[in-house]
Write a protein that holds these residues in place. Structure first.
Motif: not given
Length: 526
Positions: A53-62, A127-140
């Motif tokens: 996949m590619s683009g921007a993605y967000l996740t939330k962990l407790v 802990i409420v943890l938010w992570v945002l990542i974005a890339a041209k390509h996530f190969p795995t």
């Protein structure tokens, strides 16, 4: 999720939610902008996996810490253009906010291949943890690894230390091959340097090491993929040169030359394509190259070309590392440790094997050169030095010496009566007797069909007379031995010393003249 001691994996299975592609992330590096993005989290579409996949993605962990202290969250992705972490704990009014992208990782824990962030935890406080990542390509698939401090630092030492060691090995070997090229001007050394050097630079970029060293303003981790086809083009030319395919394996030469040109073309075109397409082409090229090299290695071993033993060993190890890397990013095998490190370290060993191949090539070239050198200066029939060897010896003569000029008598008669094979036997026996006579004194050369010249070393002017007498006695004895087996055969000879003439050529001329005087005298006596 409870945070325990050691390492824990959050698998990439419906972990991430896709951020709408129209949202501008250029200003997301502040807490207020990131807070606005989080408000839409529940409405974002969930992704089953980020693999391919590619683009921007967000996740939330407790997260629920089981002890107070530091934890480290590692995002298992090679390419990150934008990365943001924000987390809060109870009674924390302002969220902790941190940027960790490849271009903004100065404040994050230094980690090659990946990005990591540090979080401070208090016992049993979620802990409420938010992570945002974005890339041209996530190969795995992109999982998250959460370490306690001890486990993270152990991982950091192994990951960074061995990666730097492997890239350093590749770079140094490339420089060594380049120095060999400068010294020898052999193309095989230049293509080897390109093969090793581009792999070293590519992995230096892909791991983030180049960016860390030079603080480049663009995401250089993509360069590893973009440089790979050029490394393969050099590798293809190197293999062709290594096994002398242009002369010995013409069909294979055409295949490798075509593969080299195709790799070069793909490498140039890839810079104009979307990175996901470029990534696919680069790895397709890698698969084709691995199959081709293993096939070539096996074929060359069957042909008993033992340059292939290093070549096949290195490529086989690298292929197994790629299989491990693929398995590590597959859902079927779960988390396998140090997958990127395994590949880069296997490649460094492969590069060592490649340089050993180059050393083996030069060794064989030296053997072939020595063989040709010997043959060009050795008389095929008698194995004595020929006229070329005599000329070299004459140009190097210094000090005192005695020249013995020998002409074989009766050869024509033996040829006419017993045949040329018997005449050759007479020549060989004469050579053997002369070599035996003067083995400790100097060298013997066959200067013509029935002519021989001995160059005898002398330590002083006074010794020349004794050596001359010795040479006369040995040549007379040789005549007697030859005459017993071939009646009428023998040798006529003449000698001259460096005391009598100033140059070696003048000595040879004088010894030749005296040889004819000796022959004429023997004819009169007969």
């Amino acid at each position: 999720m409870r945070l325990s001691v050691g390492k824990q994996i959050v698998q990439d299975t419906h972990l991430w939610r896709q951020v709408h592609p129209d949202i501008d992330l250029s200003g997301i590096d502040n807490a207020a902008a990131f807070k606005r993005l989080r408000q839409d989290y529940e409405t974002l579409p969930a992704s089953s996996s980020l693999g391919a996949m590619s683009g921007a993605y967000l996740t939330k962990l407790v997260l629920l810490p089981t002890r107070s202290g530091r934890y480290f969250v590692v995002i298992n992705a090679n390419f990150i253009d934008v990365g943001v972490v924000s987390y809060t704990q109870p009674q924390q009014q302002t969220p902790t906010f941190e940027v960790f992208s490849q271009l903004a990782d100065d404040t994050t824990p230094h980690l090659l291949h990946f990005q990591g962030v540090e979080i401070q935890a208090q016992f049993n406080k979620p802990i409420v943890l938010w992570v945002l990542i974005a890339a041209k390509h996530f190969p795995t698939p992109v999982s998250l690894s959460i370490y306690d401090a001890a486990a993270f630092h152990e991982f950091q030492i192994y990951n960074n230390g061995l990666t730097i060691a492997a890239i350093t090995i590749m770079t140094l070997l490339a420089l060594l091959a380049l120095l060999v090229f400068v010294s020898t001007k052999q193309k095989v050394a230049l293509t080897c340097a390109g093969y090793l050097g581009l792999h070293g630079i590519g992995w230096g970029a892909a791991s983030g090491l180049i960016d860390d060293m030079f603080n480049i303003s663009i995401n250089s981790t993509y360069w590893g993929v973009m440089l790979f086809p050029f490394a393969i083009a050099c590798a293809s030319e190197f293999v062709s040169d290594l096994f002398d395919c242009k002369v010995n394996h013409k069909k294979l030469f055409r295949i490798l030359r075509t593969f080299s040109i195709a790799s070069l073309g793909v490498g140039l075109v890839m810079w104009l394509l979307p990175f996901s397409t470029a990534f696919f082409l680069s790895h397709l090229l890698a698969v084709m190259w691995v199959v081709l090299t293993l096939t070539i290695g096996i074929k060359m071993l069957k042909l008993r070309d033992f340059r292939a033993k290093y070549f096949l060993t290195g490529n086989l190890l690298y292929s197994l590392a790629l299989v491990y890397f693929t398995a590590a990013h597959s859902r079927n095998f779960g988390d396998l440790p140090y997958s990127e490190l395994t590949v880069v370290f296997a490649l460094s060993v492969d590069c060592i094997c490649i340089l050993l191949c180059l050393a083996e090539w030069f060794k064989l070239q030296q053997i072939e050169f020595n063989r040709n050198f010997h043959m060009s200066r050795t008389d095929e029939l008698t194995q004595l030095g020929n006229r070329f060897a005599l000329s070299e010896c004459v140009t190097q003569l210094k000090g005192y010496y005695v020249v013995v000029y020998v002409d074989l008598d009766g050869l024509k008669t033996v040829n006419d009566l017993a045949g040329h094979q018997e005449g050759d036997r007479l020549i060989v026996e004469t050579a053997r007797l002369m070599r035996q006579s003067f083995a400790r004194s100097g060298d013997v050369f066959r200067s013509g069909g029935d002519e021989f010249i001995g160059i005898l070393n002398v330590s002083s002017a006074e010794e020349t007379e004794d050596v001359t007498k010795f040479a006369h006695a040995r040549m007379q004895a040789t005549s007697i031995v030859l005459n017993k087996e071939w009646p009428g055969a023998g040798v006529s000879f003449g000698t001259a010393t460096s005391v009598e003439r100033s140059t070696a050529n003048d000595c040879i001329s004088l010894a030749d003249k005296r040889m004819y005087q000796y022959k004429s005298k023997n004819k009169k006596m007969a």
